[in-house]
Design an enzyme around this catalytic site. Structure first.
Site, PDB file in Angstrom:
ATOM      1  N   LYS A  82       8.914 -10.857   4.926  1.00  0.00           N
ATOM      2  CA  LYS A  82       8.251 -10.667   6.223  1.00  0.00           C
ATOM      3  C   LYS A  82       7.204 -11.743   6.495  1.00  0.00           C
ATOM      4  O   LYS A  82       6.752 -11.891   7.630  1.00  0.00           O
ATOM      5  CB  LYS A  82       7.641  -9.263   6.336  1.00  0.00           C
ATOM      6  CG  LYS A  82       6.459  -8.945   5.464  1.00  0.00           C
ATOM      7  CD  LYS A  82       6.050  -7.491   5.671  1.00  0.00           C
ATOM      8  CE  LYS A  82       4.932  -7.045   4.742  1.00  0.00           C
ATOM      9  NZ  LYS A  82       3.631  -7.626   5.038  1.00  0.00           N
ATOM     10  N   ASP A  83       6.831 -12.536   5.466  1.00  0.00           N
ATOM     11  CA  ASP A  83       5.881 -13.636   5.658  1.00  0.00           C
ATOM     12  C   ASP A  83       6.565 -14.962   5.990  1.00  0.00           C
ATOM     13  O   ASP A  83       5.887 -15.957   6.249  1.00  0.00           O
ATOM     14  CB  ASP A  83       5.040 -13.850   4.388  1.00  0.00           C
ATOM     15  CG  ASP A  83       4.095 -12.691   4.111  1.00  0.00           C
ATOM     16  OD1 ASP A  83       3.876 -11.872   5.016  1.00  0.00           O
ATOM     17  OD2 ASP A  83       3.580 -12.613   2.975  1.00  0.00           O
ATOM     18  N   ARG A 130       2.192  -5.428  14.991  1.00  0.00           N
ATOM     19  CA  ARG A 130       3.332  -4.504  15.068  1.00  0.00           C
ATOM     20  C   ARG A 130       2.884  -3.073  14.803  1.00  0.00           C
ATOM     21  O   ARG A 130       3.216  -2.150  15.558  1.00  0.00           O
ATOM     22  CB  ARG A 130       4.388  -4.913  14.015  1.00  0.00           C
ATOM     23  CG  ARG A 130       5.509  -3.893  13.827  1.00  0.00           C
ATOM     24  CD  ARG A 130       6.348  -4.225  12.603  1.00  0.00           C
ATOM     25  NE  ARG A 130       5.586  -4.197  11.374  1.00  0.00           N
ATOM     26  CZ  ARG A 130       5.333  -3.090  10.671  1.00  0.00           C
ATOM     27  NH1 ARG A 130       5.779  -1.918  11.077  1.00  0.00           N
ATOM     28  NH2 ARG A 130       4.629  -3.155   9.556  1.00  0.00           N
ATOM     29  N   ARG A 131       2.122  -2.876  13.727  1.00  0.00           N
ATOM     30  CA  ARG A 131       1.617  -1.523  13.439  1.00  0.00           C
ATOM     31  C   ARG A 131       0.665  -1.071  14.539  1.00  0.00           C
ATOM     32  O   ARG A 131       0.697   0.076  14.974  1.00  0.00           O
ATOM     33  CB  ARG A 131       0.888  -1.508  12.089  1.00  0.00           C
ATOM     34  CG  ARG A 131       1.806  -1.698  10.893  1.00  0.00           C
ATOM     35  CD  ARG A 131       1.006  -1.826   9.602  1.00  0.00           C
ATOM     36  NE  ARG A 131       1.878  -2.132   8.473  1.00  0.00           N
ATOM     37  CZ  ARG A 131       1.564  -2.954   7.485  1.00  0.00           C
ATOM     38  NH1 ARG A 131       0.390  -3.568   7.481  1.00  0.00           N
ATOM     39  NH2 ARG A 131       2.408  -3.167   6.497  1.00  0.00           N
ATOM     40  N   ARG A 148      -8.229  -7.804   7.049  1.00  0.00           N
ATOM     41  CA  ARG A 148      -7.638  -8.944   6.336  1.00  0.00           C
ATOM     42  C   ARG A 148      -7.967  -8.874   4.854  1.00  0.00           C
ATOM     43  O   ARG A 148      -8.787  -8.091   4.418  1.00  0.00           O
ATOM     44  CB  ARG A 148      -8.187 -10.260   6.914  1.00  0.00           C
ATOM     45  CG  ARG A 148      -7.716 -10.615   8.310  1.00  0.00           C
ATOM     46  CD  ARG A 148      -6.279 -11.107   8.360  1.00  0.00           C
ATOM     47  NE  ARG A 148      -5.929 -12.000   7.285  1.00  0.00           N
ATOM     48  CZ  ARG A 148      -6.242 -13.295   7.211  1.00  0.00           C
ATOM     49  NH1 ARG A 148      -6.927 -13.859   8.190  1.00  0.00           N
ATOM     50  NH2 ARG A 148      -5.867 -14.033   6.184  1.00  0.00           N
ATOM     51  N   ARG A 154      -8.584  -4.971   0.795  1.00  0.00           N
ATOM     52  CA  ARG A 154      -8.431  -4.001   1.889  1.00  0.00           C
ATOM     53  C   ARG A 154      -8.796  -2.596   1.416  1.00  0.00           C
ATOM     54  O   ARG A 154      -9.454  -1.841   2.135  1.00  0.00           O
ATOM     55  CB  ARG A 154      -7.002  -4.041   2.429  1.00  0.00           C
ATOM     56  CG  ARG A 154      -6.657  -5.373   3.057  1.00  0.00           C
ATOM     57  CD  ARG A 154      -5.261  -5.371   3.660  1.00  0.00           C
ATOM     58  NE  ARG A 154      -4.817  -6.739   3.923  1.00  0.00           N
ATOM     59  CZ  ARG A 154      -3.770  -7.059   4.655  1.00  0.00           C
ATOM     60  NH1 ARG A 154      -3.031  -6.102   5.196  1.00  0.00           N
ATOM     61  NH2 ARG A 154      -3.423  -8.304   4.844  1.00  0.00           N
ATOM     62  N   CYS A 241       5.901 -14.344  12.785  1.00  0.00           N
ATOM     63  CA  CYS A 241       5.761 -13.238  11.837  1.00  0.00           C
ATOM     64  C   CYS A 241       4.633 -12.301  12.255  1.00  0.00           C
ATOM     65  O   CYS A 241       4.569 -11.180  11.791  1.00  0.00           O
ATOM     66  CB  CYS A 241       5.434 -13.787  10.446  1.00  0.00           C
ATOM     67  SG  CYS A 241       6.514 -15.085   9.907  1.00  0.00           S
TER      68      CYS A 241
END
Length: 315
Positions: A82-83, A130-131, A148, A154, A241
């Protein structure tokens, strides 16, 4: 016959887990191969005070690793798929798509069991547009703040009380042995995964036939077909992305289903499309899943996805 292999990787704990996972897998296949890691710091690791979307998206996490491939300091680079940008630099290719781990998003909180339990104004952290667009669509009463840093950073911000809850990739938490932090996995109906989420990909030089042949056993065909469909959709949407695009393909028997979503970041608009394909189990399937991805993208564009994405890029 190759006797040594160097893997380029970021230095974050999750990236190192992923690189070592591939190293161990290759070592079991080729016991006489000497495998070493080249640990690197990327631009995305250095700029931690700005949302990813504003500094160029997740491609910032792969550029230095790709340079190491160009300069032959490394033979392969291991990435979370996904990156990886939708278009690779000339001369590089994804030599293997490994079997996908959990593709879902995970809800993490010290005080609340479920997303449904968060009160009005509760602060939810995520690094992903997206989330953000999908959760804001379903829970407009929440305050969503950018989050971030690596997984440990996190979680520390959550533990320090900066957020009431955060959303992270399930696969990342599981790979780091942090399953106990997951309160529940978000249903795909609420939060459709990112393109490639949960899958590892191995990048290498496109003309390095020896490396490509070494990587061949790591290719997982069902994962490959699913993520090729997802990436074709994202590419046709001209999405990077770090955009409010979700894309997730599954295979059930001979049927591959691709679902796609594009949403406005405020959650007010959430466009959805779903298309199906019957697999032939021949070499033609790769072309067919690519066409499926383009068809889902076109469906979303017909609904107005281009206007939403232009606004995101404008900001």
């Amino acid at each position: 016959m190759k006797t040594t292999l160097t893997i380029a990787t970021r230095q974050s704990p999750l990236a190192l887990w992923q690189a070592n996972f591939i190293k161990d897998t290759l070592q079991s296949l080729y016991p006489n191969l000497h495998i070493s890691l080249l640990e690197m710091v990327t631009k995305g690791d250095k700029i931690l005070d700005t949302p990813l979307a504003k500094i160029g998206g997740k491609g910032l996490f792969v550029k230095e690793l790709e340079n190491a491939l160009y300069e032959k300091q490394a033979d392969i680079a291991v990435h979370s798929l996904k990156d990886v940008p939708m278009v690779l630099p000339e001369g590089l290719t994804l030599g293997a798509y490994c079997q996908r781990h959990a593709p879902t998003d995970a809800f993490v909180s010290n005080h609340f069991e479920r997303l449904d339990d968060l009160p009005v104004g509760a602060v939810l952290g995520t690094s992903s547009l997206r989330r953000e667009c999908q959760v804001a669509h379903a829970y407009p009463h929440l305050t969503i703040k950018s989050l971030r840093g690596n997984v440990g950073t996190r979680l520390s911000k959550l533990d320090n009380g900066e957020y009431d809850a955060i959303i992270l990739a399930t696969s990342g938490l599981q790979r780091l042995g942090l399953d106990e932090r997951i309160r529940h996995e978000l249903d795909e109906a609420l939060s459709l995964p990112a393109v490639g989420q949960g899958a590892l990909a191995i990048e290498c030089r496109a003309d390095d036939d020896e490396i490509l042949s070494l990587l061949a056993p790591l290719n997982h065909l069902p994962t490959r077909l699913c993520v090729l469909a997802e990436r074709a959709m994202n590419h046709a949407l001209e999405g990077g992305c770090q955009v409010p695009i979700a894309g997730f393909a599954t295979i059930d028997g001979d049927t591959l289903t691709l679902r796609g979503r594009v949403g406005s970041v405020d959650g007010k608009t959430l466009l959805k499309a779903e298309h199906h394909l019957t697999l032939s189990h021949t070499a033609d399937d790769e072309q067919a899943v690519h066409a499926l991805g383009v068809a889902v993208a076109q469906d979303l564009l017909n609904q107005g996805a281009d206007k939403i994405l232009q606004e995101v890029y404008g900001n």
